[in-house]
Each structure stands twice: as C-alpha cells, then as structure tokens.
Design a protein around this motif. Sequence first.
Motif, PDB file in Angstrom:
ATOM      1  N   UNK A   1       0.822  -1.207   0.000  1.00  0.00           N
ATOM      2  CA  UNK A   1       0.000   0.000   0.000  1.00  0.00           C
ATOM      3  C   UNK A   1       0.859   1.261   0.000  1.00  0.00           C
ATOM      4  N   UNK A   2       1.877   1.307   0.850  1.00  0.00           N
ATOM      5  CA  UNK A   2       2.685   2.524   0.939  1.00  0.00           C
ATOM      6  C   UNK A   2       3.603   2.679  -0.267  1.00  0.00           C
ATOM      7  N   UNK A   3       3.950   1.573  -0.921  1.00  0.00           N
ATOM      8  CA  UNK A   3       4.652   1.690  -2.204  1.00  0.00           C
ATOM      9  C   UNK A   3       3.712   2.288  -3.242  1.00  0.00           C
ATOM     10  N   UNK A   4       2.463   1.832  -3.269  1.00  0.00           N
ATOM     11  CA  UNK A   4       1.482   2.358  -4.222  1.00  0.00           C
ATOM     12  C   UNK A   4       1.224   3.839  -3.984  1.00  0.00           C
ATOM     13  N   UNK A   5       1.166   4.243  -2.715  1.00  0.00           N
ATOM     14  CA  UNK A   5       0.991   5.660  -2.380  1.00  0.00           C
ATOM     15  C   UNK A   5       2.157   6.478  -2.923  1.00  0.00           C
ATOM     16  N   UNK A   6       3.363   5.939  -2.797  1.00  0.00           N
ATOM     17  CA  UNK A   6       4.542   6.659  -3.278  1.00  0.00           C
ATOM     18  C   UNK A   6       4.527   6.811  -4.794  1.00  0.00           C
ATOM     19  N   UNK A   7       4.058   5.794  -5.500  1.00  0.00           N
ATOM     20  CA  UNK A   7       4.160   5.765  -6.951  1.00  0.00           C
ATOM     21  C   UNK A   7       2.921   6.284  -7.680  1.00  0.00           C
ATOM     22  N   UNK A   8       1.873   6.642  -6.950  1.00  0.00           N
ATOM     23  CA  UNK A   8       0.640   7.114  -7.590  1.00  0.00           C
ATOM     24  C   UNK A   8       0.043   8.243  -6.778  1.00  0.00           C
ATOM     25  N   UNK A   9      -1.124   8.698  -7.183  1.00  0.00           N
ATOM     26  CA  UNK A   9      -1.831   9.729  -6.417  1.00  0.00           C
ATOM     27  C   UNK A   9      -2.466   9.092  -5.186  1.00  0.00           C
ATOM     28  N   UNK A  10      -2.605   9.904  -4.131  1.00  0.00           N
ATOM     29  CA  UNK A  10      -3.174   9.406  -2.877  1.00  0.00           C
ATOM     30  C   UNK A  10      -4.585   8.876  -3.091  1.00  0.00           C
ATOM     31  N   UNK A  11      -5.399   9.621  -3.833  1.00  0.00           N
ATOM     32  CA  UNK A  11      -6.772   9.197  -4.079  1.00  0.00           C
ATOM     33  C   UNK A  11      -6.837   7.899  -4.847  1.00  0.00           C
ATOM     34  N   UNK A  12      -5.979   7.739  -5.841  1.00  0.00           N
ATOM     35  CA  UNK A  12      -5.957   6.511  -6.635  1.00  0.00           C
ATOM     36  C   UNK A  12      -5.570   5.316  -5.781  1.00  0.00           C
TER      37      UNK A  12
ATOM     38  N   UNK B   1     -11.896  11.233   2.238  1.00  0.00           N
ATOM     39  CA  UNK B   1     -10.933  12.114   2.903  1.00  0.00           C
ATOM     40  C   UNK B   1      -9.594  12.077   2.169  1.00  0.00           C
ATOM     41  N   UNK B   2      -9.140  10.876   1.799  1.00  0.00           N
ATOM     42  CA  UNK B   2      -7.858  10.738   1.098  1.00  0.00           C
ATOM     43  C   UNK B   2      -7.876  11.486  -0.224  1.00  0.00           C
ATOM     44  N   UNK B   3      -8.961  11.315  -0.990  1.00  0.00           N
ATOM     45  CA  UNK B   3      -9.055  11.986  -2.277  1.00  0.00           C
ATOM     46  C   UNK B   3      -9.122  13.496  -2.142  1.00  0.00           C
ATOM     47  N   UNK B   4      -9.875  13.968  -1.145  1.00  0.00           N
ATOM     48  CA  UNK B   4     -10.006  15.408  -0.937  1.00  0.00           C
ATOM     49  C   UNK B   4      -8.665  16.035  -0.562  1.00  0.00           C
ATOM     50  N   UNK B   5      -7.911  15.371   0.314  1.00  0.00           N
ATOM     51  CA  UNK B   5      -6.596  15.888   0.690  1.00  0.00           C
ATOM     52  C   UNK B   5      -5.652  15.897  -0.511  1.00  0.00           C
TER      53      UNK B   5
END
Length: 318
Positions: free
Chosen positions: A100-111, A269-273
């Motif tokens: 999950x945290x690798x995906x957060x690093x490599x993409x948008x937070x909302x995605x 919340x994640x997408x809005x931020x």
Amino acid sequence: MRMMSRPRQKPSAGGRLLGVLAVAAAASIWGTLGYFAKLLYAEGVSFEALVAFRAVVGWVAVLVFLALTRGLWQLRVARRDLVFLAPLGLVGIGAFYLLYFFTVRESEVGTASILLYSSPAFVTLLAWAFLREPLGVLRVVALGLTFAGIGLVVGAYDLGTLEVTPFVLLTGLLAGLTYGMYSIFGKPVAGHLGPAAILSYALGFGAVLLVAFALPTLGTLVGLPLWCYALLLMLAVVHTALAFALYTFGLRRLEAGRAAIVATVEPVVAGALGVLLLGEDLTALKVLGALLVLSGAALAQVGPGAPAAPKKAPDAGP
C-alpha cells in the motif's frame, strides 16, 4: 456455579450515533495516511522504513494499551491460534503495508485509496472459495461495480493514458487483496480472542517482516527535522492504536455492514486531501469510478451471506 451471560442488548439511538461517529473518526484518520506519507517521502524517508517504524511503535502502543486496560494476560493464546495469527501478521499487516505505501509513493493518494477498496471484492471471492460463504446476486453485482469503478479511476478505458503503470496497478490491487486477508485469517480466531490481542499478534509478526525489509534503508530515518519524527510517532500511535480503538468501539455499536458503509469516508478524505493539498487531478470519470467502487464495497458488506458483527474480525486499518 457459572452464571449465564445476558443476551447482547440492542444499542440505543444514542449508542448507534456514537458508533457512527467513532467509525467515521477512525476512517477519517486512516484517510490522512497517504498525505502524511507523501510529506515524509519528500524528506527522503523510504516507504520500507516508514512502515517498519509504524508497525513497531504501533505494536508497542497497543501492548501499553492492553497493559493499562485489560492486562497482558489476554495475549495468552493456544498454539493452534498461531497458525492463523502468524499469516495474519505477515500478510495482513506486513505485505499489505509494503504494497500500500509503495502504491501511495508511486501514484496519487486518491488513486491508491480507491485501489485499496478492492479489498471487499477480494474478501467476497476468498470467503466464497475457502470459507464456503454464499456469493449471491448482490455480491456478484458488487464485484462488477468494484472492478468497473477501478477501471475508470485508473483510466483503463484508454490504455495509452493509464493513470498508473501496470506494475503500480498490480501493487495497488495486491494491497487490496492482502488487506482483505486480515479478515480471512482473523475470522477463525475472532470468536475467542479479543480485537486488541489479535492486533497485537498481527503487528508483532508484521513488524518482524517489515524490519527485515527496511534494514537497507533504515538510515533514511536519521537526521530528519523534528516535525518528521513527530509525524512518524503520530502515524504509529494515532493512526494505528487510536484509530483501531475507535473503529472497534464503533463496531460494537453498529452492524458490520453499516460500519463498513460509514468507513467509506476514508477514500473520500484521502481523495479530498490529494486534490486540495497535493494538487492531484480530479475528473468526472474518476469521481464516477470512485462512487462505483464505494458502492460495490458497501454492497459486498450488506449482501446475502455478509458476516454478522460479533463474528467479524475487526479491520486493522490501512
């Protein structure tokens, strides 16, 4: 003489409201994870070191919570329970955090957050395949909504302009799968072990795996600004121990399906931020895709065969 336990009373309207607020608060806390992770990545912290720190300190925080409230004697478990608790931690915490945290690093937070919400679809399929839970028409519809929505979010309708690379799409979906495994491995022990005890073992086993993966990059935690250490501590204590306690408090006052629906505030919340603070793109198709995924997640929880609240293994959270 052992007295018979009283039947569980239905929560009052006020109790249900408290449950809704607690679950919404926990989900909102988890929804900020991606944004704070991005801040730490910008300071040079590796995703491996971040998740290792979070798991280790979060594990200690849960142990302290147990010691101060119900006693560490609750950590006594039978050897047969370790057959489920070990993979619960290694997969449902360790592998999940890494993916999950690798995906957060490599993409948008909302995605990344929406890809994570493929988890109920995977749980539905796994429960049908291994736990013999019925599938039913509504849950099949939920699966279709989930994966159609993910296709819209990542732009699969135009392979030339995919929102993420195929590899990141894979890690995001695997994050959803491994997150779902927390419920699958947790269900056999949820009936006789307390939620805090389950989380303690899960974080303990997960921390061992995460520290092993983080060893080459632990140096990224050295020499950071003071606010970074405060943020790391918050992610471990507030986003792990406190959010879990809030979610468990709410789950005791709500049906599992209703709690799952309230928890869909997390990707909102994640997408809005991501949009407001990180300048991430927001298109009509992404919004539609997100709505389809969240609808599928809710439908998977309330369809025929959905688990009852007392037997549901509480989620560990992202």
